[in-house]
Each structure stands twice: as structure tokens, then as C-alpha cells.
Design a protein around this motif. Sequence first.
Motif: not given
Length: 360
Positions: A142, A145, A179, A281, A283-284, A312, A314, A316-317
Motif C-alpha cells: 500500500e 501503491s 486520487g 499511472s 489507476r490511482l 491516498s 488502497d 484508489a485501486v
Amino acid sequence: MKEQPFNNCKGDVFESVFALLKELIAIPSFSKSEGKTADCIQQFLEEYGVVTHRAMNNVWAYNQFYDASKPTILLNSHHDTVKPNAGYTLNPFEPIEKDGKLYGLGSNDAGGALVSLIATFLCFWDKRNMKYNIVLAATAEEEISGVNGVGSIYSRLGTIDFAIVGEPTEMNLAIAEKGLLVLDCVSKGTSSHAAHPNPDNAILNAIKDIAWFTSYKFEKESDFLGEVKMTVTIINSGSQHNVVPDTCHFTVDVRTTELYTNSEVFNIIKENIKSEVTPRSLRLNSSSIPLKHPFVQAGLELGRMYYGSPTSSDQAVIPCTSLKMGPGLSTRSHSSDEFIYVAEIKEALEIYKNVLTQIL
């Protein structure tokens, strides 16, 4: 197998998980090197008859009477830590209990939340006829990320309808979280001798784009998280004093809100600057949960406050509806001589239990 002491969810369960937290503090568990803490968590759960599952350094388990036809709540927190900073005066791997505090690396971020969620899971693990299933996930990476954390096992958990992510929030309800979008930018120019006129200086071209990052305001502003925030954090160009550089590299840290996806923010940026821009990325993303959600309402009824979190996690994913909530104080995270109050963990267990009882 140990005798299960968890039916009343009071003293015994706290003492058990508090001892577990001390064990976890004593085991170095930097991101990507969490194997021994994963072993410890897995052994702890299995000693109480819980069937565990594992992939890399992620451990997860389901309630005893799991029913695939029912919706599922995920209880998630992480067992990796950052490296201790140079300001430590105590041994970061020695759990020291003093003046109502437990000192040690990872105690606040996020050991307290992790063991509180483990205790909560055990309180409900053997209950019959619940409205929801519960799955517990103690996950890795975590803090960086990383790709081998909760995101790597999410699809293996089954359909998740709601997630509680354990992070230090003073047990208040972080109903929105910013994010993260990191951009590597390259401004181009024409190389020449510094003694001659040259309007195409890569540094000056970069400055124009940096000025845009500094002044631009996104149209939508979040009620909980405020504005999308863009900050230039690194810049590098040039090799010697008498050469106009043809490239200038700079990095931008972008904190997004729930009103934009990271892809939407990236596209707006690309349309407004001349520099080449590459996201590390996408994805976050930011996350949020409606105030009317049953878990939020149950928390509010218990007197918990809600807010938007600038940090931020987890969340975020985790693609489902989620909430960040846990014992401890965010500003203690990554600090020297990190600690958590023992009373904060006791309070967390009671609040988690009481809120979930209203739902389950």
C-alpha cells in the motif's frame, strides 16, 4: 487450534489482537518485503479455525457461513510500512507500551486499523444468518501503491459490494479521498550557443507550461475535497552554462477529486500545454461514497464526523463503493517514534462492531 474467545467481542479479542500488533511491529515489513508479517497474520487467523487464502504477501479470509447469494463487505488494511526515518530515538521494531501509547513502526499506519479490523472480522466470523458476507484482506504494497497489493487479488475475492479501508482517521468517516496522478513532462526547444539570440529555449518554454499548471482552475470543485491540485515538484535541464538546452524535464504531482477521473484530468492537461506529457499511472483515482449509504448513516448516528481526505490509500485501486476509517491520527504516519494510543484501538473495535451490527 485455540479455543475461540470471540463470542462476546470484548476483552479477550482485544488482548489477542493487541498482542498480534506487537508481533507485527517487531517484524520488518517494508513494501515488497512483507512475507514474514503475512505469515504471522495467516498463522494468527488459522489458530482460531479461520480458513485463509494467500497470494504473494496478501492474506484473506471469509466468514464461516459465507453465502455467495448474499452481498459482501470487504474489510481491508495493509501490513507493509515505510522505512524508518533518521529522526527515530526509539527502536522502530521494538513495541514499547508507555503512558497509554504503543510505540513502533507501523503502529499507527496502519497496524492499529489492521488489527482492529481483524478483531471485528473475528467477532462476526462464526455468526449465522447475517445479511452480508464479510471478507477480511490484509494486504501488501500500500505504501508504494504497488501492483502486488489489494488490486492484484481483488478479482479473486468474489463480488464486493462495499469496502471499509482501515487507515488512521480517528475513527471518523473519510467519505471521499483524493486520487493521485504523477506526470512526467518534457518541454522541447532548439539547442544553440548562449551568446546568440534564440527564442526557442526549452527552459523558457517549460516555464510557460509551468505557469499554466500554477494558474489553471478546473471547472468542477468538490464539496468534500475542494479543487484538483497540481504542483510542479521536480525540474531539470541544461548541461553547461553556454549552451541553450533543447529539452527541459519537469514532474507534476496532481491530486484529483471524485468529480473527475484521472483520464479526464490528463486529457484536459494535454489540451492546454505544449510539453510532451506522460502519466506514470492512471489507476490511482479519487473515490467517494454517498452520505446516504447505510454504513455512513450508521456511523453518523454514533456521533462520528465525515470529511474528505487529502491522502491516498488502497481505496484508489478498490473499484467498489468504499469508505476509509480507522484508529490513529494521519499526521503521525511516517513520523519519528510513531505511536498509537491503546485506547484508540479499543474504541475502534467497539465502533466497527456497533456500526456493522446495525447493518449485518
